[in-house]
Design an enzyme around this catalytic site. Structure first.
Site, mmCIF file in Angstrom:
data_model
loop_
_atom_site.group_PDB
_atom_site.id
_atom_site.type_symbol
_atom_site.label_atom_id
_atom_site.label_comp_id
_atom_site.label_asym_id
_atom_site.label_seq_id
_atom_site.Cartn_x
_atom_site.Cartn_y
_atom_site.Cartn_z
ATOM 1 N N SER A 33 0.630 -1.422 0.002
ATOM 2 C CA SER A 33 -0.003 0.146 -0.291
ATOM 3 C C SER A 33 0.712 1.467 0.307
ATOM 4 O O SER A 33 1.749 1.090 -0.738
ATOM 5 C CB SER A 33 -0.604 -0.398 1.310
ATOM 6 N N ASN A 34 0.352 2.735 0.472
ATOM 7 C CA ASN A 34 1.465 3.723 0.607
ATOM 8 C C ASN A 34 0.632 4.505 1.341
ATOM 9 O O ASN A 34 -0.355 4.430 2.497
ATOM 10 C CB ASN A 34 1.062 4.308 -1.198
ATOM 11 N N ALA A 35 0.747 5.494 1.511
ATOM 12 C CA ALA A 35 1.518 6.464 2.486
ATOM 13 C C ALA A 35 -0.486 7.697 2.422
ATOM 14 O O ALA A 35 -0.141 7.973 3.289
ATOM 15 C CB ALA A 35 2.054 7.328 3.425
#
Ligand code: CTP
Ligand code: CA
Length: 228
Positions: A33-35
Site C-alpha cells: 500500500s502507500n502512505a
C-alpha cells in the site's frame, strides 16, 4: 444570502470522488500500500456535499472516516476501486484523489506464505500493472464521460513538467499537483501546497489547509457548473 447560495450551488449534480490508498494483496494477511491518509479526498467530498451535491465516495485505506451524507463505498484493491467507480457513473464530475497502487502482485497467495524451514533467502514478488482509473474515465466518450474530470499528481521532483505531461497523458480537464517530498509533510499532514492546471499554464496556490484546498476547488467547480 451567501450561505444559501453556497448550500445550493451544486444541487442536483452527482460527483464521484476517490480517496485513500489502495491495498494490493500479497496473501490473505499481507498487502502492498502507500502512505495516503485520505484527508484531502475526504475534505473535497465534504466541500461538494456542503454545496448540495450528491457524492459517491469510493475510498481505500484512510485515517479519517468518510463524510456523513456521502454514498460511501469502501474498497480494497485498485481493481475493486476501478469497478466501483465505473458502477457509480454516470456523474457530472469525477475527482480522483486516491493514491492508487500502480502495480499489484501478479498472484495473491490463497494461503499465508510460509517461511521455509532453514531458508536464508526471501521470496520475490512478481508485479503487474493496475488499471489507470482516472484515465479510463477521462477517456470515456460522449454522454458517458463526466463533464469535468479532475486528477491529482503526486510528484517529488520536476513538478510542473511532470504534472503538465500527466494532465495531457491522462486526458483530464483539471489537475492538482502536489509536492509529496517527505520534507513537505503532505502525506498524512493537514496542509497542502497545490499547483493547479486548467490548461498548460500552472496556477500556484498558497500553502493552505486541506479543507481550504477543498473549498477552493469546490468553488471553482460550482462556478464551472453555474447555470448548467
Ligand atoms: N490514478 C488512478 N489509477 C491509477 C493510478 C493513478 O486513478 N492506477 C489517478 C490518481 O488518483 C491521481 C492521478 O491518477 O488522480 C495521478 O496519479 P499519480 O500516481 O500521480 O500518476 P501516475 O499516472 O500513476 O504516474 P506516476 O505514479 O508514475 O507519477
Ligand atoms: Ca502512480
Amino acid at each position: 444570502c451567501a450561505y444559501f447560495e453556497k448550500g445550493q450551488s451544486l444541487k442536483g449534480k452527482h460527483f464521484v470522488v476517490t480517496s485513500g490508498g489502495t491495498r494490493e494483496p500479497i496473501d490473505p494477511v499481507r498487502f502492498i500500500s502507500n502512505a495516503s491518509s485520505g484527508k484531502q479526498g475526504t475534505a473535497i467530498a465534504q466541500s461538494l456535499l456542503d454545496r448540495g451535491a450528491k457524492v459517491s465516495f469510493i475510498y481505500g485505506a484512510s485515517d479519517v472516516p468518510p463524510p456523513p451524507g456521502a454514498d460511501a463505498i469502501a474498497v480494497g484493491s485498485a481493481q475493486e476501486m476501478y469497478e466501483a467507480v465505473h458502477q457509480a457513473l454516470p456523474a457530472e464530475g469525477a475527482i480522483f484523489c486516491a493514491a492508487v497502487a500502480d502495480w499489484r502482485p501478479k498472484q495473491a497467495g490463497r494461503e499465508k506464505i510460509k517461511k521455509q524451514a532453514g531458508a536464508t533467502d526471501a521470496p520475490s514478488i512478481e508485479m503487474v500493472l493496475n488499471p489507470d482509473i482516472l484515465k479510463s474515465v477521462a477517456q470515456l466518450e460522449g454522454a458517458a464521460r463526466p463533464q469535468l474530470v479532475v486528477g491529482f499528481a503526486a510528484e517529488t521532483e520536476n513538478l510542473v513538467d511532470h504534472a503538465r505531461a500527466k494532465r495531457q497523458r491522462k486526458g483530464c480537464d483539471w489537475l492538482l499537483a502536489n509536492d509529496v517530498s517527505p520534507e513537505m509533510g503532505t502525506f498524512g499532514g493537514d496542509q497542502n501546497k497545490i499547483t493547479f492546471f486548467r490548461s498548460d499554464a500552472p496556477e500556484e496556490w498558497d500553502t493552505m489547509s486541506k479543507k481550504d484546498v477543498a473549498d477552493k476547488l469546490a468553488d471553482a467547480i460550482a462556478t464551472t457548473f453555474k447555470g448548467s
